[in-house]
Motif scaffolding. Structure first.
Motif, PDB file in Angstrom:
ATOM      1  N   SER A   1      -2.752  -7.509   0.027  1.00 24.41           N
ATOM      2  CA  SER A   1      -2.135  -7.770   1.264  1.00 24.41           C
ATOM      3  C   SER A   1      -0.726  -7.249   1.275  1.00 24.41           C
ATOM      4  O   SER A   1      -0.032  -6.900   2.252  1.00 24.41           O
ATOM      5  CB  SER A   1      -2.036  -9.111   1.801  1.00 24.41           C
ATOM      6  OG  SER A   1      -1.679 -10.086   0.755  1.00 24.41           O
ATOM      7  N   LEU A   2      -0.012  -7.165   0.205  1.00 21.62           N
ATOM      8  CA  LEU A   2       1.376  -6.802   0.095  1.00 21.62           C
ATOM      9  C   LEU A   2       1.321  -5.233   0.358  1.00 21.62           C
ATOM     10  O   LEU A   2       2.010  -4.642   1.370  1.00 21.62           O
ATOM     11  CB  LEU A   2       1.960  -6.725  -1.300  1.00 21.62           C
ATOM     12  CG  LEU A   2       2.084  -8.223  -1.857  1.00 21.62           C
ATOM     13  CD1 LEU A   2       2.656  -8.333  -3.039  1.00 21.62           C
ATOM     14  CD2 LEU A   2       3.369  -8.939  -0.942  1.00 21.62           C
ATOM     15  N   GLY A   3       0.373  -4.391   0.016  1.00 20.49           N
ATOM     16  CA  GLY A   3       0.181  -2.955   0.185  1.00 20.49           C
ATOM     17  C   GLY A   3      -0.274  -2.652   1.772  1.00 20.49           C
ATOM     18  O   GLY A   3       0.167  -2.134   2.544  1.00 20.49           O
ATOM     19  N   GLY A   4      -1.287  -3.694   2.200  1.00 26.06           N
ATOM     20  CA  GLY A   4      -1.788  -3.480   3.202  1.00 26.06           C
ATOM     21  C   GLY A   4      -1.076  -3.876   4.538  1.00 26.06           C
ATOM     22  O   GLY A   4      -1.017  -2.956   5.418  1.00 26.06           O
ATOM     23  N   ILE A   5      -0.268  -5.083   4.302  1.00 18.64           N
ATOM     24  CA  ILE A   5       0.762  -5.269   5.341  1.00 18.64           C
ATOM     25  C   ILE A   5       1.979  -4.227   5.287  1.00 18.64           C
ATOM     26  O   ILE A   5       2.526  -4.102   6.521  1.00 18.64           O
ATOM     27  CB  ILE A   5       1.225  -6.752   5.237  1.00 18.64           C
ATOM     28  CG1 ILE A   5       0.191  -7.529   5.272  1.00 18.64           C
ATOM     29  CG2 ILE A   5       2.351  -7.006   6.436  1.00 18.64           C
ATOM     30  CD1 ILE A   5      -0.433  -7.680   6.788  1.00 18.64           C
TER      31      ILE A   5
ATOM     32  N   LEU B   1       4.281  -6.809  -7.684  1.00 21.39           N
ATOM     33  CA  LEU B   1       3.083  -6.439  -7.313  1.00 21.39           C
ATOM     34  C   LEU B   1       2.909  -5.871  -6.001  1.00 21.39           C
ATOM     35  O   LEU B   1       1.745  -5.754  -5.321  1.00 21.39           O
ATOM     36  CB  LEU B   1       2.205  -7.789  -7.278  1.00 21.39           C
ATOM     37  CG  LEU B   1       2.053  -8.377  -8.682  1.00 21.39           C
ATOM     38  CD1 LEU B   1       1.191  -9.710  -8.521  1.00 21.39           C
ATOM     39  CD2 LEU B   1       1.380  -7.258  -9.543  1.00 21.39           C
ATOM     40  N   GLY B   2       3.905  -5.304  -5.234  1.00 20.06           N
ATOM     41  CA  GLY B   2       3.878  -4.641  -4.145  1.00 20.06           C
ATOM     42  C   GLY B   2       4.934  -4.781  -2.943  1.00 20.06           C
ATOM     43  O   GLY B   2       4.745  -4.015  -1.901  1.00 20.06           O
ATOM     44  N   LEU B   3       5.605  -5.829  -2.861  1.00 20.54           N
ATOM     45  CA  LEU B   3       6.589  -5.905  -1.881  1.00 20.54           C
ATOM     46  C   LEU B   3       7.626  -4.937  -1.805  1.00 20.54           C
ATOM     47  O   LEU B   3       7.969  -4.444  -0.675  1.00 20.54           O
ATOM     48  CB  LEU B   3       7.242  -7.272  -2.135  1.00 20.54           C
ATOM     49  CG  LEU B   3       8.434  -7.697  -0.821  1.00 20.54           C
ATOM     50  CD1 LEU B   3       7.669  -7.738   0.420  1.00 20.54           C
ATOM     51  CD2 LEU B   3       9.110  -9.013  -1.273  1.00 20.54           C
ATOM     52  N   VAL B   4       7.964  -4.444  -3.230  1.00 29.13           N
ATOM     53  CA  VAL B   4       9.136  -3.308  -3.051  1.00 29.13           C
ATOM     54  C   VAL B   4       8.609  -2.153  -2.456  1.00 29.13           C
ATOM     55  O   VAL B   4       9.199  -1.369  -1.802  1.00 29.13           O
ATOM     56  CB  VAL B   4       9.653  -3.163  -4.533  1.00 29.13           C
ATOM     57  CG1 VAL B   4      10.473  -1.831  -4.751  1.00 29.13           C
ATOM     58  CG2 VAL B   4      10.309  -4.174  -5.260  1.00 29.13           C
ATOM     59  N   GLY B   5       7.195  -1.671  -2.770  1.00 31.73           N
ATOM     60  CA  GLY B   5       6.557  -0.501  -2.236  1.00 31.73           C
ATOM     61  C   GLY B   5       6.489  -0.643  -0.759  1.00 31.73           C
ATOM     62  O   GLY B   5       6.637   0.238   0.012  1.00 31.73           O
TER      63      GLY B   5
ATOM     64  N   LEU C   1      -2.801 -13.163  -8.762  1.00 32.36           N
ATOM     65  CA  LEU C   1      -2.136 -12.072  -8.969  1.00 32.36           C
ATOM     66  C   LEU C   1      -3.116 -11.157  -9.619  1.00 32.36           C
ATOM     67  O   LEU C   1      -2.571  -9.964  -9.781  1.00 32.36           O
ATOM     68  CB  LEU C   1      -1.306 -12.426 -10.152  1.00 32.36           C
ATOM     69  CG  LEU C   1      -0.379 -13.481 -10.197  1.00 32.36           C
ATOM     70  CD1 LEU C   1       0.677 -13.688 -11.440  1.00 32.36           C
ATOM     71  CD2 LEU C   1       0.678 -13.059  -8.933  1.00 32.36           C
ATOM     72  N   GLU C   2      -4.539 -11.152  -8.881  1.00 34.19           N
ATOM     73  CA  GLU C   2      -5.409 -10.099  -9.348  1.00 34.19           C
ATOM     74  C   GLU C   2      -5.080  -9.013  -8.181  1.00 34.19           C
ATOM     75  O   GLU C   2      -4.517  -9.226  -6.976  1.00 34.19           O
ATOM     76  CB  GLU C   2      -6.651 -10.628  -9.317  1.00 34.19           C
ATOM     77  CG  GLU C   2      -7.214 -11.462 -10.386  1.00 34.19           C
ATOM     78  CD  GLU C   2      -7.131 -10.740 -11.814  1.00 34.19           C
ATOM     79  OE1 GLU C   2      -7.566  -9.546 -11.778  1.00 34.19           O
ATOM     80  OE2 GLU C   2      -6.866 -11.310 -12.602  1.00 34.19           O
ATOM     81  N   PRO C   3      -5.534  -7.850  -8.404  1.00 36.18           N
ATOM     82  CA  PRO C   3      -5.097  -6.660  -7.371  1.00 36.18           C
ATOM     83  C   PRO C   3      -5.909  -6.821  -6.180  1.00 36.18           C
ATOM     84  O   PRO C   3      -5.226  -6.485  -5.112  1.00 36.18           O
ATOM     85  CB  PRO C   3      -5.840  -5.500  -8.088  1.00 36.18           C
ATOM     86  CG  PRO C   3      -5.550  -5.794  -9.731  1.00 36.18           C
ATOM     87  CD  PRO C   3      -6.059  -7.242  -9.761  1.00 36.18           C
TER      88      PRO C   3
ATOM     89  N   VAL D   1       9.140 -13.055  -8.293  1.00 39.15           N
ATOM     90  CA  VAL D   1       8.995 -11.893  -9.397  1.00 39.15           C
ATOM     91  C   VAL D   1       7.665 -11.420  -8.959  1.00 39.15           C
ATOM     92  O   VAL D   1       7.442 -10.009  -9.057  1.00 39.15           O
ATOM     93  CB  VAL D   1       9.128 -12.594 -10.705  1.00 39.15           C
ATOM     94  CG1 VAL D   1       8.796 -11.513 -11.569  1.00 39.15           C
ATOM     95  CG2 VAL D   1      10.586 -13.002 -10.785  1.00 39.15           C
ATOM     96  N   GLY D   2       6.767 -12.192  -8.904  1.00 39.39           N
ATOM     97  CA  GLY D   2       5.377 -11.500  -8.602  1.00 39.39           C
ATOM     98  C   GLY D   2       5.472 -10.636  -7.296  1.00 39.39           C
ATOM     99  O   GLY D   2       4.804  -9.533  -7.249  1.00 39.39           O
ATOM    100  N   ALA D   3       6.117 -11.198  -6.215  1.00 38.56           N
ATOM    101  CA  ALA D   3       6.071 -10.410  -5.117  1.00 38.56           C
ATOM    102  C   ALA D   3       6.670  -9.174  -5.287  1.00 38.56           C
ATOM    103  O   ALA D   3       6.143  -8.092  -4.875  1.00 38.56           O
ATOM    104  CB  ALA D   3       6.883 -11.183  -3.943  1.00 38.56           C
TER     105      ALA D   3
END
Length: 359
Positions: free
Chosen positions: A119-123, A162-166, A112-114, A157-159
């Motif tokens: 990869s959530l933001g990268g993908i 931490l970036g999936l919504v973005g 869960l570290e940045p 919840v973590g996804a």
């Protein structure tokens, strides 16, 4: 889009994806498989840059004018090139493998570290590029794969936090932006078509006005002296003046009904024929609209030769829409000069379009 905008967006995409990879290299937790982690970063960067640069030149596609004018012409609309199919497969593979490889490479406590959730933001950025490259279904399929992978490794919840919504927001925004750009491009193409047709119409009207002025000037030159003389004598013209009026009337009719057939030589032959007592009718009924200047010169020269010495009572000169015959010249006279006799054809001449052998 224009070249400057395309280049600017390309630079932004390269810098942003490079920034994401650089951020992933700042490890704030244990990485158990550094080679796998670095390989995932390299795979992501190579895939992303391929999607940015490969065959990205803007294409042209026809778009109907949609102006309701009934014209069949089409305008060309420039738009970004679609991503090749093999690149789409590579992007989907990256969306499925890169996040999983990243979380596999780090320790479970660091997932869960940045640097591990980059990869959530990268993908998301990769799929945004895919969307901009006109592959809507592939972009959304990649989001589904990213959601499944992230939910499996770090939980729903973590996804989401931490970036999936973005990533989803980026893809949706890219799709809306491309739809707006396409709509604006279509509107611009339609307005350009309207402007072009308006310019063509104005040019044609200007040409017709100039032609009318020329015709009026010619009419004044031909009929002006006769009209002035008619007014001065209150219509009591001599035989010579009546003959001049008859010739002037015939000349005006020629200029109005068949201007494309006339040059100085043809006008002189028509004048001579009328002086000999012939009734001459000149009609331009189409067929010469696409003729070049040289072709018209050849047709007029042939017409002048056909009229030289013609002594028929009635002479008819008509253009023809036939694919090979340009002009037909027909002369008819009373048989034996007897006013009660039938007319016979004593002149027949067909002028073919230059380059045709038929006569």
């Amino acid at each position: 889009m224009s070249g400057r905008v395309h280049a600017g967006l390309t630079i932004v995409a390269v810098v942003f994806t490079t920034y994401l990879v650089a951020g992933a290299l700042v490890w704030t937790g244990p990485v158990e498989q550094p080679i796998v982690f670095i390989a995932a970063l390299a795979t992501y960067l190579a895939t992303t840059w391929l999607c940015i640069f490969w065959d990205a030149a803007p294409r042209t596609r026809p778009v109907a004018s949609g102006t309701g004018s009934g014209d069949d012409d089409e305008d060309l609309l420039r738009r970004g090139g679609e991503l090749p199919l093999w690149a789409c497969v590579l992007a989907l593979a990256a969306a499925a493998v890169v996040p999983a490889a990243t979380w596999y490479a780090v320790a479970e406590t660091a997932r869960l570290e940045p640097f591990a959730t980059w990869s959530l933001g990268g993908i998301g950025a990769l799929l945004t590029i895919v969307m901009v490259r006109r592959r809507v279904i592939v972009a959304w399929a990649g989001l589904v794969l990213l959601a499944i992978s992230s939910a499996a490794w770090i939980g729903v919840v973590g996804a989401l936090t931490l970036g999936l919504v973005g990533a989803v927001v980026w893809v949706v925004a890219a799709q809306l932006l491309m739809a707006l750009v396409d709509r604006a491009a279509v509107d611009t193409a339609e307005l350009t078509g309207i402007q072009r047709r308006s310019s063509e119409w104005l040019a044609s009207q200007d040409g017709r006005r100039r032609e009318r002025r020329v015709r009026v000037q010619q009419a004044l030159e031909v009929a002006g002296p006769v009209l002035i003389r008619t007014i001065e004598t209150d219509g009591l013209l001599s035989e010579t003046e009546r003959e001049q009026a008859r010739l002037a009337e015939g000349t005006l009719r020629d200029e109005l009904r068949g201007p494309r057939l006339l040059d100085e030589s043809v006008r002189a032959r028509l004048h001579e024929a009328r002086r000999r007592g012939s009734i001459v009718t000149v009609l331009d009924e189409g067929g010469l609209d696409d003729a070049s200047g040289d072709a018209l010169d050849a047709i007029r020269a042939d017409l002048a030769r056909a009229l030289e010495g013609a002594a028929s009572d009635r002479i008819y000169i008509r253009t023809s829409p036939h694919e090979s015959v340009a002009v037909t010249v027909v002369g008819r006279s009373l048989e034996g000069g007897d006013p009660d006799a039938d007319e016979v054809v004593d002149l027949w001449h067909e002028i073919s379009h230059p380059g045709d052998d038929a006569r």
